[in-house]
Design a protein around this motif. Sequence first.
Motif, short mmCIF file in Angstrom:
data_model
loop_
_atom_site.label_atom_id
_atom_site.label_comp_id
_atom_site.label_asym_id
_atom_site.label_seq_id
_atom_site.Cartn_x
_atom_site.Cartn_y
_atom_site.Cartn_z
N HIS A 16 0.79 -1.23 0.00
CA HIS A 16 0.00 0.00 0.00
C HIS A 16 0.82 1.29 0.00
O HIS A 16 0.25 2.37 -0.14
CB HIS A 16 -0.94 0.03 1.22
N GLY A 17 2.12 1.20 0.24
CA GLY A 17 2.93 2.41 0.35
C GLY A 17 2.92 2.94 1.78
O GLY A 17 2.62 2.20 2.72
N PRO A 18 3.20 4.23 1.96
CA PRO A 18 3.26 4.81 3.31
C PRO A 18 1.95 4.63 4.08
O PRO A 18 0.86 4.69 3.50
CB PRO A 18 3.54 6.30 3.05
N LEU A 19 2.09 4.41 5.38
CA LEU A 19 0.96 4.09 6.25
C LEU A 19 0.79 5.14 7.35
O LEU A 19 1.64 6.01 7.53
CB LEU A 19 1.18 2.73 6.90
N MET A 20 -0.28 4.99 8.09
CA MET A 20 -0.51 5.73 9.33
C MET A 20 -1.38 4.85 10.22
O MET A 20 -2.05 3.93 9.74
CB MET A 20 -1.20 7.06 9.07
N PHE A 21 -1.33 5.12 11.51
CA PHE A 21 -2.13 4.38 12.48
C PHE A 21 -2.99 5.35 13.27
O PHE A 21 -2.58 6.47 13.56
CB PHE A 21 -1.23 3.60 13.45
N TYR A 22 -4.18 4.88 13.62
CA TYR A 22 -5.08 5.68 14.45
C TYR A 22 -5.81 4.75 15.40
O TYR A 22 -6.32 3.70 14.99
CB TYR A 22 -6.11 6.43 13.60
N VAL A 66 5.88 4.28 14.48
CA VAL A 66 6.13 2.83 14.40
C VAL A 66 6.64 2.56 13.00
O VAL A 66 5.94 2.82 12.02
CB VAL A 66 4.88 1.99 14.75
N GLU A 67 7.88 2.11 12.93
CA GLU A 67 8.55 1.87 11.65
C GLU A 67 8.49 3.12 10.76
O GLU A 67 8.36 3.02 9.54
CB GLU A 67 7.94 0.66 10.93
N GLY A 68 8.55 4.28 11.39
CA GLY A 68 8.56 5.54 10.66
C GLY A 68 7.19 6.11 10.36
O GLY A 68 7.07 7.18 9.77
N TYR A 69 6.12 5.45 10.78
CA TYR A 69 4.76 5.90 10.49
C TYR A 69 4.09 6.42 11.76
O TYR A 69 4.21 5.85 12.84
CB TYR A 69 3.93 4.76 9.90
N GLU A 70 3.33 7.51 11.59
CA GLU A 70 2.66 8.16 12.72
C GLU A 70 1.62 7.24 13.36
O GLU A 70 0.87 6.56 12.67
CB GLU A 70 1.97 9.44 12.25
N PHE A 71 1.60 7.28 14.70
CA PHE A 71 0.60 6.55 15.47
C PHE A 71 -0.19 7.58 16.27
O PHE A 71 0.30 8.16 17.22
CB PHE A 71 1.25 5.53 16.41
N TRP A 72 -1.43 7.81 15.83
CA TRP A 72 -2.32 8.80 16.43
C TRP A 72 -3.30 8.13 17.39
O TRP A 72 -3.71 7.00 17.18
CB TRP A 72 -3.13 9.51 15.35
N ILE A 73 -3.68 8.89 18.41
CA ILE A 73 -4.65 8.41 19.40
C ILE A 73 -5.74 9.46 19.56
O ILE A 73 -5.46 10.66 19.62
CB ILE A 73 -3.98 8.18 20.75
#
Length: 123
Positions: free
Chosen positions: A22-28, A59-66
């Motif tokens: 999928h390419g670059p990711l993000m987490f929420y 996480v592994e360079g990807y933002e983890f938002w809460i």
Amino acid sequence: MTSRIDLTDKAKELIQELTDKHGPLMFYQAGGCCEGTQPQCFEKGGFYPRMNDAMIGLVEGYEFWIDRDLFEYWQFSHFTLDVLDGFGPGGFSLETPLGKTFKIHYRLFSEDELKDLEPVTRY
């Protein structure tokens, strides 16, 4: 500085697999509703944090938002991102078609860790 979030080797492997696809990711991680408090993985830009949500780290360079309300409750806790086989409470996250689900393990920070926490970024 003390990291607010770490991840397991299984989570690293799945993130790499999702990145390749999928390419670059993000987490929420939301505070409730249809997905409960399951961390969700999206293509970067596939979800927009709300005003005052907290980005607790990478996480592994990807933002983890809460979610802002969830962060107020869990701000004194360390998060460890892990992966389980099976389906979580919903189907919006990118790992769902792979028969996987992200999960967070929590623990309280020690007094020493609390003195040296990484800052959060607010949206």
